[in-house]
Design a protein around this motif. Structure first.
Motif, PDB file in Angstrom:
ATOM      1  N   PRO A 265     146.070  23.711 -51.843  1.00 15.71           N
ATOM      2  CA  PRO A 265     147.112  24.470 -51.571  1.00 15.71           C
ATOM      3  C   PRO A 265     148.151  25.159 -52.335  1.00 15.71           C
ATOM      4  N   ALA A 266     148.121  24.641 -53.912  1.00 21.23           N
ATOM      5  CA  ALA A 266     148.809  25.083 -54.978  1.00 21.23           C
ATOM      6  C   ALA A 266     148.376  26.408 -55.281  1.00 21.23           C
ATOM      7  N   HIS A 267     146.880  26.623 -55.057  1.00 21.59           N
ATOM      8  CA  HIS A 267     146.024  27.704 -55.616  1.00 21.59           C
ATOM      9  C   HIS A 267     145.585  28.432 -54.429  1.00 21.59           C
ATOM     10  N   GLY A 268     144.357  28.788 -54.070  1.00 15.44           N
ATOM     11  CA  GLY A 268     143.694  29.523 -52.959  1.00 15.44           C
ATOM     12  C   GLY A 268     144.202  29.021 -51.636  1.00 15.44           C
ATOM     13  N   GLY A 269     144.286  27.774 -51.461  1.00 13.40           N
ATOM     14  CA  GLY A 269     144.517  27.338 -50.127  1.00 13.40           C
ATOM     15  C   GLY A 269     145.891  27.635 -49.696  1.00 13.40           C
ATOM     16  N   ALA A 270     146.850  28.161 -50.396  1.00 11.15           N
ATOM     17  CA  ALA A 270     148.068  28.746 -50.290  1.00 11.15           C
ATOM     18  C   ALA A 270     148.023  29.741 -49.214  1.00 11.15           C
ATOM     19  N   ASN A 271     147.098  30.461 -49.061  1.00 11.31           N
ATOM     20  CA  ASN A 271     147.155  31.583 -48.075  1.00 11.31           C
ATOM     21  C   ASN A 271     147.056  30.965 -46.536  1.00 11.31           C
ATOM     22  N   GLN A 272     146.261  30.033 -46.370  1.00 12.91           N
ATOM     23  CA  GLN A 272     145.984  29.239 -45.065  1.00 12.91           C
ATOM     24  C   GLN A 272     147.599  28.535 -44.787  1.00 12.91           C
ATOM     25  N   ALA A 273     147.964  27.810 -45.799  1.00 14.06           N
ATOM     26  CA  ALA A 273     149.114  26.847 -45.693  1.00 14.06           C
ATOM     27  C   ALA A 273     150.194  27.865 -45.523  1.00 14.06           C
ATOM     28  N   CYS A 274     150.316  29.138 -45.999  1.00 16.96           N
ATOM     29  CA  CYS A 274     151.439  29.987 -45.547  1.00 16.96           C
ATOM     30  C   CYS A 274     151.299  30.612 -44.359  1.00 16.96           C
ATOM     31  N   LEU A 275     150.422  30.783 -43.583  1.00 18.70           N
ATOM     32  CA  LEU A 275     150.397  31.444 -42.544  1.00 18.70           C
ATOM     33  C   LEU A 275     150.767  30.203 -41.439  1.00 18.70           C
ATOM     34  N   GLU A 276     150.114  28.931 -41.627  1.00 19.95           N
ATOM     35  CA  GLU A 276     150.514  27.860 -40.857  1.00 19.95           C
ATOM     36  C   GLU A 276     151.896  27.617 -40.970  1.00 19.95           C
ATOM     37  N   LYS A 359     165.054  30.281 -60.240  1.00 20.62           N
ATOM     38  CA  LYS A 359     163.816  29.965 -60.530  1.00 20.62           C
ATOM     39  C   LYS A 359     162.909  30.838 -60.765  1.00 20.62           C
ATOM     40  N   LYS A 360     163.292  32.111 -60.389  1.00 19.42           N
ATOM     41  CA  LYS A 360     162.464  33.225 -60.396  1.00 19.42           C
ATOM     42  C   LYS A 360     161.106  33.268 -59.778  1.00 19.42           C
ATOM     43  N   LEU A 361     161.569  32.552 -58.409  1.00 22.36           N
ATOM     44  CA  LEU A 361     160.441  32.698 -57.297  1.00 22.36           C
ATOM     45  C   LEU A 361     160.341  33.780 -56.386  1.00 22.36           C
ATOM     46  N   TYR A 362     159.228  34.404 -56.424  1.00 20.23           N
ATOM     47  CA  TYR A 362     159.046  35.877 -55.627  1.00 20.23           C
ATOM     48  C   TYR A 362     157.730  35.576 -54.835  1.00 20.23           C
ATOM     49  N   PRO A 363     157.722  36.308 -53.874  1.00 23.72           N
ATOM     50  CA  PRO A 363     156.312  36.245 -53.129  1.00 23.72           C
ATOM     51  C   PRO A 363     154.944  36.495 -53.873  1.00 23.72           C
ATOM     52  N   ASN A 364     154.122  35.705 -53.722  1.00 23.59           N
ATOM     53  CA  ASN A 364     152.997  35.909 -54.387  1.00 23.59           C
ATOM     54  C   ASN A 364     151.660  36.406 -53.237  1.00 23.59           C
ATOM     55  N   VAL A 365     150.528  36.563 -53.862  1.00 21.77           N
ATOM     56  CA  VAL A 365     149.469  37.393 -53.299  1.00 21.77           C
ATOM     57  C   VAL A 365     149.166  36.604 -51.832  1.00 21.77           C
ATOM     58  N   ASP A 366     149.373  35.601 -51.697  1.00 17.77           N
ATOM     59  CA  ASP A 366     149.148  34.923 -50.363  1.00 17.77           C
ATOM     60  C   ASP A 366     150.115  35.073 -49.312  1.00 17.77           C
ATOM     61  N   PHE A 367     151.244  35.502 -49.679  1.00 20.03           N
ATOM     62  CA  PHE A 367     152.418  35.728 -48.806  1.00 20.03           C
ATOM     63  C   PHE A 367     151.930  36.458 -47.678  1.00 20.03           C
ATOM     64  N   TYR A 368     151.513  37.759 -47.903  1.00 17.37           N
ATOM     65  CA  TYR A 368     151.144  38.835 -46.875  1.00 17.37           C
ATOM     66  C   TYR A 368     149.662  38.635 -46.619  1.00 17.37           C
ATOM     67  N   SER A 369     148.875  38.152 -47.343  1.00 15.26           N
ATOM     68  CA  SER A 369     147.364  38.259 -46.918  1.00 15.26           C
ATOM     69  C   SER A 369     146.969  37.791 -45.673  1.00 15.26           C
ATOM     70  N   GLY A 370     147.654  36.498 -45.482  1.00 13.59           N
ATOM     71  CA  GLY A 370     147.342  35.885 -44.100  1.00 13.59           C
ATOM     72  C   GLY A 370     147.680  36.480 -42.913  1.00 13.59           C
ATOM     73  N   VAL A 371     148.939  37.090 -42.851  1.00 10.44           N
ATOM     74  CA  VAL A 371     149.331  38.074 -41.915  1.00 10.44           C
ATOM     75  C   VAL A 371     148.452  39.336 -41.460  1.00 10.44           C
ATOM     76  N   ILE A 372     147.838  39.879 -42.592  1.00  6.33           N
ATOM     77  CA  ILE A 372     146.747  40.950 -42.227  1.00  6.33           C
ATOM     78  C   ILE A 372     145.317  40.197 -41.533  1.00  6.33           C
ATOM     79  N   LEU A 373     144.976  39.052 -42.519  1.00  5.43           N
ATOM     80  CA  LEU A 373     143.806  38.375 -41.974  1.00  5.43           C
ATOM     81  C   LEU A 373     143.875  37.708 -40.653  1.00  5.43           C
ATOM     82  N   ASP A 374     145.051  37.363 -40.249  1.00  8.11           N
ATOM     83  CA  ASP A 374     145.241  36.909 -38.827  1.00  8.11           C
ATOM     84  C   ASP A 374     145.139  37.957 -37.767  1.00  8.11           C
ATOM     85  N   ALA A 375     145.626  39.088 -38.163  1.00  7.89           N
ATOM     86  CA  ALA A 375     145.736  40.368 -37.213  1.00  7.89           C
ATOM     87  C   ALA A 375     144.445  40.998 -36.970  1.00  7.89           C
ATOM     88  N   MET A 376     143.626  40.607 -38.124  1.00  6.54           N
ATOM     89  CA  MET A 376     142.016  41.180 -37.989  1.00  6.54           C
ATOM     90  C   MET A 376     141.286  40.311 -37.047  1.00  6.54           C
TER      91      MET A 376
END
Ligand code: CMC
Length: 431
Positions: A265-276, A359-376
């Motif tokens: 979840p700290a790496h690629g698993g974050a997209n699943q974790a984010c949408l959940e 802490k300079k924390l911004y949205p990363n690539v996984d923040f919106y990808s799940g929304v798109i994949l979910d809609a698909m």
């Protein structure tokens, strides 16, 4: 790399050690500590490699302070809007954008390898139905070394090339079949008259009773998701692939290792974790509660899809992903999608909060990808497999680069030992 006239001096007690400083084309210089142990009988200590360049590479450059991501010098925003995934694959693998003839030849080579050895279907059937598709991917990709013996000899350039093409071509089939198996539907064979993204969508959503007609806007969005995930410098899974292959292991085993690392979840698993997480938040009024939890040191909860080891400014991939989310949801007629609303509001509130700013924390690539994949129509369990199939080309490009690097040797870090000193064995009766 360019050797500079600069040196760094390390002073330990009364001993001075001169270390060469090397320069790349962009980014900070590096202090070459390769001879430090021989000269000074001392190691460096850098858990998580926060200050360590593990290799020389000419594939991808990231400036985390400025939010810049370049593949072979080309900005990711331009590649996402003007190019497409297979062209980016060519660029990553061979270093330059292809001519029309080169691209056609490359696409034909990939397309000719989309099918899996028929016996591999038994592999899928050996898994429990409720297996996570990532578990299936780790197993099946590793098992490719048992099926494609003619492309496992890494000392042979031709075999390396065939293995690379096979992996890029077969990964969508493997991911789609892992999905089909998990939902109890028959596996759909690839269709070579379709482009890479359309073929993947069809293999996921078509059923024998009803063919799936691929919408070009969705295919474009899918292709963009692939492109945005194609490579990302020496991240954890790429470093895993490099380390695994430094021993001379075959490419299928090494890519399986990369998939295993990506799953976390700290790496690629974050997209699943984010949408959940977005679903768990459920309504906009609950956002402050989750922001408070993310800031609470006593609570292990983190805002998934936020923060990055390298980006201390906007992740440039997240910007494109957000635009794509708007486009896809509009096409699907779900602009008032509740998850997207929560994501946008959460982003706004977090960015205005001092904790995230400091802490300079911004949205990363996984923040919106799940929304798109979910809609698909993808279930959350498919998000990380899609990341894996997209990243395969990056892993391969880095693997090939490593094998051609004359200074390459087996990766073997050292340690700061804090265990017991040498002591005598004690017989069990006297313990
Ligand atoms: N929510 C709340 N606090 C956070 C978050 C977050 N998402 N990310 C980092 N922090 C805090 C962290 O608690 C720490 O605070 P302090 O200095 O007070 O102890 C500080 O920020 C630095 O965090 P770190 O864990 O030392 O930073 P890192 O560079 O080791 O971790 C990260 C980077 C991506 C693992 C982390 O930001 C994270 O866990 N984010 C959530 C998971 C996520 O979205 N991962 C996807 C990364 S992008 C896709 C990919 O390339 O894999």
């Amino acid at each position: 790399m360019v050797e500079t006239s600069k040196t760094a001096t390390l002073v330990i007690d009364d001993k001075r050690i001169e270390l060469p400083v090397q320069q790349g084309t962009c980014g900070p210089d590096v202090v070459d500590i390769g001879k430090l142990y021989a000269k000074g009988d001392i190691f460096t200590y850098d858990p998580g490699f926060t200050s360590t360049a593990s290799c020389e590479s000419s594939i991808t450059f990231i400036d985390g302070e400025e939010g810049i991501l370049l593949h072979r010098g080309y900005p990711i925003g331009q590649l996402a809007s003007k190019s497409h995934y297979l062209e980016v694959c060519y660029l990553l693998l061979y270093g330059e954008l292809p001519t029309t003839a080169e691209l056609e030849d490359f696409e034909n080579r990939v397309t000719a390898h989309t099918m899996l050895h028929e016996q591999m279907t038994y592999f899928f059937r050996g898994f429990r139905r409720d297996a996570h598709p990532m578990a299936i991917m780790v197993g099946v990709v590793g098992a490719m070394s048992a099926f494609y013996h003619d492309s496992t000899d890494i000392s042979d350039q031709w075999q390396r090339e065939v293995a690379s093409i096979r992996l890029i071509a077969k990964m969508p089939t493997i991911a789609a079949w892992a999905y089909k198996y998990s939902i109890g539907q028959p596996m759909v064979y690839p269709r070579n008259d379709l482009d890479y993204a359309s073929n993947f969508l069809r293999m996921c959503f078509s059923v024998p009773a009803e063919d799936y007609v691929v919408d070009p806007v969705l295919a474009r969005a899918m292709d963009r998701i692939f492109t945005l995930h194609a490579d990302h410098e020496q991240n954890a899974s790429t470093s895993t692939v490099r380390l695994a292959s430094s021993s001379g292991a075959n490419p299928f085993a090494c890519i399986a290792a990369g998939i295993a690392c990506l799953w976390g979840p700290a790496h690629g698993g974050a997209n699943q974790a984010c949408l959940e997480m977005l679903r768990e938040i459920g309504t906009v009024d609950r956002i402050p509660e989750y922001i408070a939890r993310a800031k609470d040191k006593e609570d292990p909860f983190r805002l998934m899809g936020f923060g990055h080891r390298v980006y201390k400014n906007f992740d440039p991939r997240a910007k494109v992903m957000k635009e794509s989310a708007d486009e896809v949801l509009e096409l699907l007629g779900v602009e008032d999608n509740e998850t997207l609303k929560i994501a946008k509001q959460l982003e706004k509130i977090a960015l205005e909060d001092d904790y995230f700013a400091e802490k300079k924390l911004y949205p990363n690539v996984d923040f919106y990808s799940g929304v798109i994949l979910d809609a698909m129509g993808f279930p959350t369990s498919m998000f990380t497999p899609i990341f894996s199939l997209s990243r395969t080309v990056g892993w391969i490009a880095q693997w090939k680069e490593m094998l051609n690097d004359p200074v390459q040797k087996i990766g073997r870090p050292r340690q700061l030992y804090t265990g017991a000193e040498s002591r005598d064995y004690v017989d069990i009766e006297t313990r």
